[in-house]
Scaffold this motif. Structure first.
Motif, PDB file in Angstrom:
ATOM      1  N   UNK A  19       4.960   4.383 -14.991  1.00 58.59           N
ATOM      2  CA  UNK A  19       5.993   3.944 -14.042  1.00 58.59           C
ATOM      3  C   UNK A  19       7.204   4.882 -14.017  1.00 58.59           C
ATOM      4  N   UNK A  20       7.274   5.807 -14.944  1.00 51.70           N
ATOM      5  CA  UNK A  20       8.373   6.761 -14.928  1.00 51.70           C
ATOM      6  C   UNK A  20       8.200   7.812 -13.843  1.00 51.70           C
ATOM      7  N   UNK A  21       6.932   8.119 -13.477  1.00 54.34           N
ATOM      8  CA  UNK A  21       6.661   9.132 -12.463  1.00 54.34           C
ATOM      9  C   UNK A  21       6.061   8.548 -11.188  1.00 54.34           C
ATOM     10  N   UNK A  22       5.864   7.239 -11.164  1.00 55.65           N
ATOM     11  CA  UNK A  22       5.089   6.631 -10.078  1.00 55.65           C
ATOM     12  C   UNK A  22       5.722   6.839  -8.719  1.00 55.65           C
ATOM     13  N   UNK A  23       7.051   6.940  -8.652  1.00 55.56           N
ATOM     14  CA  UNK A  23       7.712   7.037  -7.347  1.00 55.56           C
ATOM     15  C   UNK A  23       7.670   8.456  -6.793  1.00 55.56           C
ATOM     16  N   UNK A  24       7.297   9.420  -7.633  1.00 56.92           N
ATOM     17  CA  UNK A  24       7.086  10.771  -7.115  1.00 56.92           C
ATOM     18  C   UNK A  24       5.656  10.960  -6.606  1.00 56.92           C
ATOM     19  N   UNK A  25       4.710  10.204  -7.198  1.00 52.57           N
ATOM     20  CA  UNK A  25       3.292  10.326  -6.811  1.00 52.57           C
ATOM     21  C   UNK A  25       2.701   8.929  -6.648  1.00 52.57           C
ATOM     22  N   UNK A  26       2.940   8.343  -5.496  1.00 56.16           N
ATOM     23  CA  UNK A  26       2.422   6.999  -5.254  1.00 56.16           C
ATOM     24  C   UNK A  26       0.904   7.021  -5.206  1.00 56.16           C
ATOM     25  N   UNK A  27       0.228   6.006  -5.758  1.00 55.04           N
ATOM     26  CA  UNK A  27      -1.250   6.001  -5.792  1.00 55.04           C
ATOM     27  C   UNK A  27      -1.829   5.850  -4.392  1.00 55.04           C
ATOM     28  N   UNK A  28      -2.862   6.658  -4.123  1.00 48.17           N
ATOM     29  CA  UNK A  28      -3.564   6.540  -2.832  1.00 48.17           C
ATOM     30  C   UNK A  28      -4.539   5.377  -2.869  1.00 48.17           C
ATOM     31  N   UNK A  29      -5.111   5.110  -4.026  1.00 49.27           N
ATOM     32  CA  UNK A  29      -6.058   4.006  -4.202  1.00 49.27           C
ATOM     33  C   UNK A  29      -5.533   3.079  -5.291  1.00 49.27           C
ATOM     34  N   UNK A  30      -6.255   1.975  -5.475  1.00 52.06           N
ATOM     35  CA  UNK A  30      -5.877   1.028  -6.530  1.00 52.06           C
ATOM     36  C   UNK A  30      -5.952   1.704  -7.886  1.00 52.06           C
ATOM     37  N   UNK A  31      -4.891   1.542  -8.674  1.00 51.47           N
ATOM     38  CA  UNK A  31      -4.800   2.156  -9.989  1.00 51.47           C
ATOM     39  C   UNK A  31      -4.827   1.061 -11.044  1.00 51.47           C
ATOM     40  N   UNK A  32      -5.840   1.097 -11.912  1.00 56.05           N
ATOM     41  CA  UNK A  32      -5.950   0.117 -12.980  1.00 56.05           C
ATOM     42  C   UNK A  32      -5.034   0.550 -14.126  1.00 56.05           C
ATOM     43  N   UNK A  33      -4.023  -0.252 -14.426  1.00 55.39           N
ATOM     44  CA  UNK A  33      -3.095   0.072 -15.501  1.00 55.39           C
ATOM     45  C   UNK A  33      -3.721  -0.268 -16.852  1.00 55.39           C
ATOM     46  N   UNK A  34      -4.183  -1.480 -16.982  1.00 59.12           N
ATOM     47  CA  UNK A  34      -4.987  -1.925 -18.129  1.00 59.12           C
ATOM     48  C   UNK A  34      -5.790  -3.122 -17.668  1.00 59.12           C
ATOM     49  N   UNK A  35      -6.322  -3.847 -18.602  1.00 54.91           N
ATOM     50  CA  UNK A  35      -7.205  -4.960 -18.223  1.00 54.91           C
ATOM     51  C   UNK A  35      -6.431  -6.100 -17.553  1.00 54.91           C
ATOM     52  N   UNK A  36      -5.110  -6.132 -17.676  1.00 53.16           N
ATOM     53  CA  UNK A  36      -4.322  -7.241 -17.107  1.00 53.16           C
ATOM     54  C   UNK A  36      -3.583  -6.873 -15.823  1.00 53.16           C
TER      55      UNK A  36
END
Length: 900
Positions: free
Chosen positions: A288-305
């Motif tokens: 989440x520290x870099x997420x706003x510079x490289x927004x995900x194009x597809x669904x990104x699984x962070x962990x199992x939750x």
């Protein structure tokens, strides 16, 4: 209120008899002993008492809130009958119970500048100790019982009753509230009796020993201020005159709660909630520290939750455990990451405000920025928006940077502040200066706690049964709690009333006396009485203007000076001047107009024959078909009544716009504009008067219709025609040495009369010359050119125009008429008769005086020119290129009138 994010909670409620549940526990045990006398109920006393110990709960909630200001009162010892009752309240021992909260030491204010009281009374010591500070709620009326000025400080104890006790000065709760909001210690408040109390700059931003930045205003975080600075460009955009957006959101609320078992939850965006796990992953996961510079194009699984995806340019975090979608913002993730350690240190059972809803608004009328946080005054915002986050990061630990103008509360030598009341209480709720919240609505959760964020709450009573009503200048029964609220508002907004110094008021009184004396001496006596009223009104308006700006310049003495100056000069004028005027009036009133008598008296000369040349405007009116009216009315008396009413209304309009009445000729009015009093806009005034007269005649016709059979139908259809011309003429006293009249003469005057009579030939009611049109403001009056005409008795053609309407009366039909008329007249001047006829016919529906609309008007200019074009066309002059008009001469568009 604390859980809703209130910045200050101020009590104007006194708590005196707390017993921490003892009385209620004793009553309960007494009831149970009656039910079962053999059981040892006393052993349960502590348990029962704890169930009724609302006082301790109250004290604890005040302590947890950390921004509560409790109150007390100072009182004379005479309110108690016995010394044993008041003596414990009169010494410093009582002060030791509540510590030094809320006190200012005597070194800051000399004792002779402040009232000293005998007792510190009506205080709940445990509550005062638990609160941030406490202040007084004493309000002291003026000698007449009205609360205009309030002492900001009171002294206690009385040295005569407690000689061994230290004298201290206690501020009102309003001062304590401001001190808390500004983050001030008592010694930081600078006091100059008789001048001001300097509270310093409103907002402070400081760095603590751990290097964290904070603000002095409760529940306003540094992160909120930083977000405001990061949106400078957006704030500038709402101040753009062309912008349709006048409000922007700076931050949204982020509130962290930790349960007793250490479980975290967060409320964000006014409606979303984060679980403990969501808070941890947002604050700790590096993605989440870099997420706003490289927004995900597809669904990104962070962990199992958790999973993350982008949807309609929004970033969505899905919590599988809670089955909840959370809309993320850069601000939310940034604040949670930066405050990770602070969140970890939050004690169980506590709540932490990381951020609240903050917005910025721009008012185009006042051209000022404001916010839902009152601390962001215009001066604070001006200073803040000149800074950058780096300016504050440079602060050293323990260092504070303050913003805004220094707030100096004006006080007199008794440390009293003049209350600047902001409105009535006895009015509709939505019109009150302060929003009133019901206690019942609050505790039953009828109000959204989010609305409390950043607000200042003063808790008190407005109910008459609780006897906290006082007399204010604008309202006889005004809640006392609102005096404290008003003082807080005055200080926060730097909204004070200052009184002009007596020395300046004295010089002002002398100047007013001289001005009034000169004006009353110069002006005629009949004008002096209205002048008196005008001067009073003008001075009152001037006073109101300065009062709105926060300066009281004095009213009563100045008004009295105006009246006395008027009376004094009037008596002198009567004694020394009125005799001369009475002589002239008696001698000449039978053959000289009153206006000339006034001029003669003022100039000191007697009337003489002669005139003055210049450019003026001649004005002629006449009633259309007046001879028919005379015959139809029959009765000379009724005819006179009708003429008197008509001429009276028209003359009022004429003189109101500074026209000079020359004479009446039967039903006709002859007038001059620009003489004898010079007028720069004499042509403009003449045109405006003509249109006003037509409107007034419309009203008169309607009135005469409503009078039933009093007048014949012809009267209901009365119309008037007006001719106006501007040019050189001679004006002055003309006649004989025995009888003279102020009038006008010259070729310009004759043409004005011809234009009035010629208006009938075109079916119009106001006809003016081109010379007049060139001198008027064409944007304020709509007109159209009529014809280039040679009037009877003239050899040179005159371009004449019709006045249609004043700017405020212009409608789409008139605008369309002028547009089509210009095209038709161009075709007419080009001798394109067929096109001219077509365009004039298109004008007919838009003619304001078309016979279908005004039956008494037989034709309009469009009718006239259609017939004229047909005549020219019938004479074989259609081919404009082969056969110019007239034979072998250029067409000049001139029409030669054959009759008046």
């Amino acid at each position: 209120l604390a859980h809703g994010g209130a910045s200050a909670i101020v009590f104007d409620i006194l708590f005196k008899t707390a017993d921490f549940g003892v009385n209620s526990a004793n009553e309960a045990i007494g009831v149970m002993q009656q039910v079962d006398a053999d059981k040892d109920w006393d052993s349960l006393f502590s348990h029962i008492r704890s169930a009724y110990n609302y006082d301790s709960m109250f004290v604890q909630s005040v302590k947890d809130a950390e921004n509560v200001i409790a109150c007390a009162t100072l009182a004379p010892h005479k309110i108690y009958e016995h010394q044993s009752q008041w003596e414990p309240l009169s010494t410093a021992l009582w002060q030791d119970i509540v510590g030094t909260k809320g006190t200012l030491y005597k070194e800051q204010i000399p004792s002779d500048h402040i009232v000293t009281w005998d007792l510190l009374d009506n205080i709940f010591p445990e509550l005062a100790n638990a609160s941030h500070s406490f202040g007084l709620v004493n309000v002291v009326p003026d000698d007449d019982g009205v609360h205009r000025k309030e002492p900001l400080f009171h002294s206690y104890p009385n040295p005569e009753l407690a000689p061994d006790s230290e004298l201290r000065h206690y501020p009102l709760i309003s001062i304590q509230t401001i001190a808390m909001l500004f983050g001030l210690k008592p010694e930081e408040i600078k006091i100059e009796p008789g001048k001001h109390v300097n509270m310093g700059q409103a907002l402070g931003i400081f760095k603590d020993e751990e290097g964290e930045l904070h603000t002095t205003y409760p529940n306003l975080s540094w992160e909120m201020v930083r977000a405001l600075l990061e949106k400078k460009s957006q704030i500038a955009s709402i101040q753009n005159p062309d912008s349709k957006r006048r409000i922007i959101d700076i931050t949204h609320q982020i509130i962290i709660d930790k349960s007793e078992d250490g479980y975290l939850s967060a409320e964000v965006n006014d409606a979303q909630y984060l679980s403990h796990e969501a808070i941890e992953i947002l604050s700790e996961n590096p993605v989440f520290q870099e997420i706003w510079q490289n927004l995900p194009a597809d669904t990104l699984e962070i962990d199992e939750d958790f999973s993350l995806w982008q949807e309609n340019s929004k970033l969505i975090l899905y919590d599988f455990e809670e089955d909840e979608e959370i809309e993320l913002t850069p601000y939310l993730t940034k604040v949670l990451q930066e405050k990770r350690r602070k969140i970890e240190k939050l004690n169980p059972g506590k709540r932490m405000y990381l951020s609240s809803n903050l917005d910025m608004r721009y008012d185009p009328r006042t051209k000022k920025l404001s916010s839902n946080y009152i601390i962001f005054s215009p001066s604070v915002l001006e200073d803040l928006l000149q800074k950058s986050p780096e300016d504050f990061n440079k602060l050293q630990p323990g260092e504070t940077l303050r913003l805004g103008d220094s707030i100096r509360i004006p006080v007199d030598d008794k440390m009293r502040m003049l209350v600047n009341y902001t409105g009535r209480h006895d009015t509709k709720r939505n019109r009150r200066a302060f929003k009133q919240v019901s206690y019942y609505d609050l505790v039953t959760d009828r109000i959204d706690p989010a609305s409390f964020q950043g607000k200042i709450f003063v808790l008190g009573s407005t109910a008459p049964a609780l006897f906290d009503l006082v007399s204010a200048p604008h309202e006889s029964e005004f809640p006392g709690v609102l005096i404290h609220a008003t003082l807080i508002e005055n200080i926060l907004n730097n909204n004070f009333i200052r009184i002009l110094k007596d020395s300046y008021q004295l010089w002002g009184i002398i100047a007013i006396a001289l001005i009034c004396a000169v004006l009353v001496y110069v002006l005629p006596p009949l004008a002096s009485i209205p002048l008196l009223l005008v001067l009073v009104v003008i001075y009152f308006l001037i006073n109101m203007h300065f009062f709105d700006q926060g300066l009281y310049i004095g009213v009563a003495r100045q008004m009295l000076v105006i009246v006395l100056s008027f009376l004094t000069v009037m008596v002198l004028r009567y004694l020394f001047e009125e005799k001369e005027k009475r002589f002239l009036n008696n001698a000449f009133k039978s053959y000289i107009s009153p206006e000339l008598i006034d001029i003669m008296v003022d100039s000191g000369t007697r009337p003489s024959l002669g005139g003055t040349g210049g450019v003026f405007t001649a004005y002629f009116t006449d009633i259309a078909g007046f001879s028919t009216f005379s015959e139809a009315i029959g009765s000379p008396e009724k005819l006179v009544d009708l003429l008197n009413e008509y001429l009276g209304e028209m003359t009022d309009i004429l003189t109101t716009d500074r026209g000079t009445l020359d004479k009446y000729i039967g039903d006709a009015i002859v007038a001059i504009f620009g003489a004898p009093v010079p007028l720069e806009d004499h042509a403009q005034r003449a045109c405006v008067v003509s249109l006003k007269m037509l409107k007034k005649l419309d009203e008169l016709r309607e009135k005469w219709k409503n009078e039933g059979d009093k007048w014949p139908v012809l009267v209901h259809q009365m119309r008037m025609r007006i001719g106006i011309n501007t040019g050189p003429m001679v004006v002055g006293n003309m006649g004989s040495s025995l009888r003279m009249n102020y009038t006008m003469m010259g070729d310009t005057v004759n043409l004005a009369a011809r234009l009035e009579s010629a208006a009938k030939q075109y079916g119009v009611y106001i006809q003016i010359s081109d010379e007049t049109l060139q001198l008027i403001d064409k944007s304020s009056i709509l007109s159209r050119p009529l014809d280039l005409i040679v009037v009877v008795g003239k050899s040179e053609p005159v371009l004449c125009h019709e006045l249609l309407a004043l700017k405020e009366d212009v409608n789409d039909d008139l605008l369309k008429l002028v547009e089509l008329w210009q095209q038709a007249r161009a075709a007419y001047l080009a001798t394109d008769w067929e096109l001219a006829i077509e365009l004039f016919e298109q004008c007919l529906p838009y003619e304001p005086h078309h016979p279908d609309k005004v039956p008494e008007n037989p034709f309009t200019p469009s009718h006239l020119f259609i017939e004229r074009c047909r005549e020219y066309q019938k004479d074989g002059l259609y081919d404009k290129d082969a056969k110019p008009w007239p034979k072998n001469t250029p067409w000049d568009g001139v029409f030669v009138a054959s009759s008046k």
